[in-house]
Design a protein around this motif. Structure first.
Motif, PDB file in Angstrom:
ATOM      1  N   UNK A 318      14.388 -30.419  40.870  1.00 12.50           N
ATOM      2  CA  UNK A 318      13.195 -31.111  41.369  1.00 12.50           C
ATOM      3  C   UNK A 318      12.465 -31.820  40.238  1.00 12.50           C
ATOM      4  N   UNK A 319      12.741 -31.424  39.006  1.00 16.22           N
ATOM      5  CA  UNK A 319      12.169 -32.088  37.838  1.00 16.22           C
ATOM      6  C   UNK A 319      13.274 -32.850  37.130  1.00 16.22           C
ATOM      7  N   UNK A 320      13.033 -34.118  36.829  1.00 19.83           N
ATOM      8  CA  UNK A 320      14.059 -34.951  36.197  1.00 19.83           C
ATOM      9  C   UNK A 320      14.443 -34.420  34.821  1.00 19.83           C
ATOM     10  N   UNK A 321      15.737 -34.339  34.576  1.00 20.52           N
ATOM     11  CA  UNK A 321      16.273 -33.893  33.290  1.00 20.52           C
ATOM     12  C   UNK A 321      17.502 -34.737  32.973  1.00 20.52           C
ATOM     13  N   UNK A 322      18.269 -34.312  31.981  1.00 19.37           N
ATOM     14  CA  UNK A 322      19.517 -34.991  31.659  1.00 19.37           C
ATOM     15  C   UNK A 322      20.635 -34.656  32.646  1.00 19.37           C
ATOM     16  N   UNK A 323      20.406 -33.703  33.552  1.00 18.54           N
ATOM     17  CA  UNK A 323      21.402 -33.406  34.568  1.00 18.54           C
ATOM     18  C   UNK A 323      21.573 -34.599  35.498  1.00 18.54           C
ATOM     19  N   UNK A 324      22.798 -34.770  35.985  1.00 22.87           N
ATOM     20  CA  UNK A 324      23.057 -35.851  36.951  1.00 22.87           C
ATOM     21  C   UNK A 324      23.589 -35.229  38.241  1.00 22.87           C
ATOM     22  N   UNK A 325      24.875 -35.070  38.368  1.00 26.27           N
ATOM     23  CA  UNK A 325      25.478 -34.463  39.567  1.00 26.27           C
ATOM     24  C   UNK A 325      25.989 -33.074  39.217  1.00 26.27           C
ATOM     25  N   UNK A 326      25.419 -32.056  39.850  1.00 26.11           N
ATOM     26  CA  UNK A 326      25.871 -30.682  39.688  1.00 26.11           C
ATOM     27  C   UNK A 326      26.764 -30.319  40.870  1.00 26.11           C
ATOM     28  N   UNK A 327      27.920 -29.742  40.570  1.00 25.06           N
ATOM     29  CA  UNK A 327      28.840 -29.297  41.622  1.00 25.06           C
ATOM     30  C   UNK A 327      28.786 -27.787  41.737  1.00 25.06           C
ATOM     31  N   UNK A 328      28.883 -27.317  42.976  1.00 24.83           N
ATOM     32  CA  UNK A 328      28.960 -25.887  43.251  1.00 24.83           C
ATOM     33  C   UNK A 328      30.419 -25.517  43.476  1.00 24.83           C
ATOM     34  N   UNK A 329      30.871 -24.447  42.831  1.00 23.32           N
ATOM     35  CA  UNK A 329      32.214 -23.904  43.037  1.00 23.32           C
ATOM     36  C   UNK A 329      32.060 -22.545  43.705  1.00 23.32           C
ATOM     37  N   UNK A 330      32.084 -22.477  45.034  1.00 20.72           N
ATOM     38  CA  UNK A 330      31.824 -21.203  45.735  1.00 20.72           C
ATOM     39  C   UNK A 330      32.823 -20.109  45.360  1.00 20.72           C
TER      40      UNK A 330
END
Length: 330
Positions: A318-330
């Motif tokens: 919710x807060x802008x950071x250097x992260x872009x697309x995070x993937x979940x590996x269930x």
């Protein structure tokens, strides 16, 4: 992974494994992207999400169960799921315009170990494509549809408002389709390097005077401005940044009322175009580009996390950071 009431963190829940009905199948989720619209769904009641709903529409995985009469896929197939529910048989579906099917709806369920879908929503992954590739096809297709809707031509000057995954993917497609100057404008420089690696020729951060800053970076007004943020005020800003008889293409999801000076738009004969979803052909084109070896889209992915880590990382986004697309590996 269940969605809670609005403005509350996600919660981990144990739910029964899904059982496919006739014409359905179960996918064992391999990767699922966290999308900005997922964040909006937990904040804005207009999306109709409530407690117990499972989010996640950018996912790929393995077919592990087939309902009665299910055709077109086989056990063990690796597939990317088109998250647009459709019948697969009507004229709109047959032409690839699945968003205009009378049975249209939005597919979720990717924040889980297993999800139910239908064979007409599955696109098989070739051996050269990973499950991570399958999970980024959807945002690539969304941005491709926007570029196609804009009428972009070789040699155009492009301004992109917003350096999130969609804005960055627009830069990738604009470069592939022949745009010359491609400038991304944002409030932060977190994604500047990634933007340049994905096709941008310039990156602008100037909240005090965004119109003049974009003009300087492009050497004039843009032929097309892509609004990829979705906050009030950006349409009016874009009117000042686009050339006479240019195009403003809306990709950002904005559920709040917005106002702008229509006289300023009218006097320049600006074309305002909206873009939502994509066609099946565009989804397949995005996969084809990855399969052909394009490395740039894979730069969108900055981390892969477990389901257990998802609630905390989801809130952090919710807060802008250097992260872009995070993937979940269930």
């Amino acid at each position: 992974m269940a969605s809670p009431l609005p403005h509350k963190p996600l919660v981990i829940e144990t739910m029964p494994d899904p059982t496919p009905g006739a014409g359905e199948l179960v996918v064992k989720v391999g990767r699922c992207g966290i999308c900005g619209s997922d964040l909006h769904m937990t904040e804005d009641p207009v999306y109709g999400k409530g407690a117990g709903d499972v989010l996640g529409h950018e996912f790929a995985g393995e077919v592990v169960a087939l309902g009665k009469g299910t055709e077109g896929v086989a056990m063990g197939d690796l597939v990317s799921v088109i998250p647009l529910i459709s019948c697969g048989a009507c004229a709109s579906c047959r032409s690839g315009e699945v968003a205009y099917c009378d049975h249209f709806g939005l597919q979720g369920g990717g924040y889980a170990e297993f999800a139910i879908t239908r064979p007409n929503q599955c696109v098989k992954l070739p051996a050269s494509a990973s499950l991570a590739d399958g999970a980024i096809i959807e945002p690539l297709a969304v941005s491709l549809h926007g570029v196609n809707m804009s009428g972009l031509k070789a040699g155009d000057k492009i301004l992109i408002l917003g350096a999130g995954p969609i804005g960055l993917a627009v830069a990738f497609w604009a470069r592939r389709k022949g745009a010359t100057d491609i400038v991304i404008q944002d409030l932060n420089d977190f994604q500047q390097l990634r933007a340049c690696e994905m096709g941008a020729s310039g990156f602008v951060v100037d909240p005090a005077d965004p119109v003049a800053a974009a003009d300087r970076a492009l050497g004039g007004k843009a032929d097309i401005v892509f609004e990829c943020v979705g906050i009030p005020g950006l349409i009016e800003q874009a009117v000042g940044q686009v050339r006479a008889r240019g195009t403003i293409l809306l990709l950002g999801l904005c559920t709040k009322p917005d106002t702008f000076n229509s006289f300023a738009m009218l006097s320049k004969e600006v074309r305002l175009v909206t873009s939502a979803f994509f066609t099946r052909q565009e989804f397949e084109e995005a996969l084809d580009v990855l399969n052909a070896g394009a490395a740039e889209p894979r730069l969108l992915v900055t981390d892969t996390i477990s389901l257990n880590d998802t609630p905390q990382r989801f809130e952090a986004l919710r807060k802008r950071t250097h992260e872009c697309k995070i993937l979940i590996a269930p």
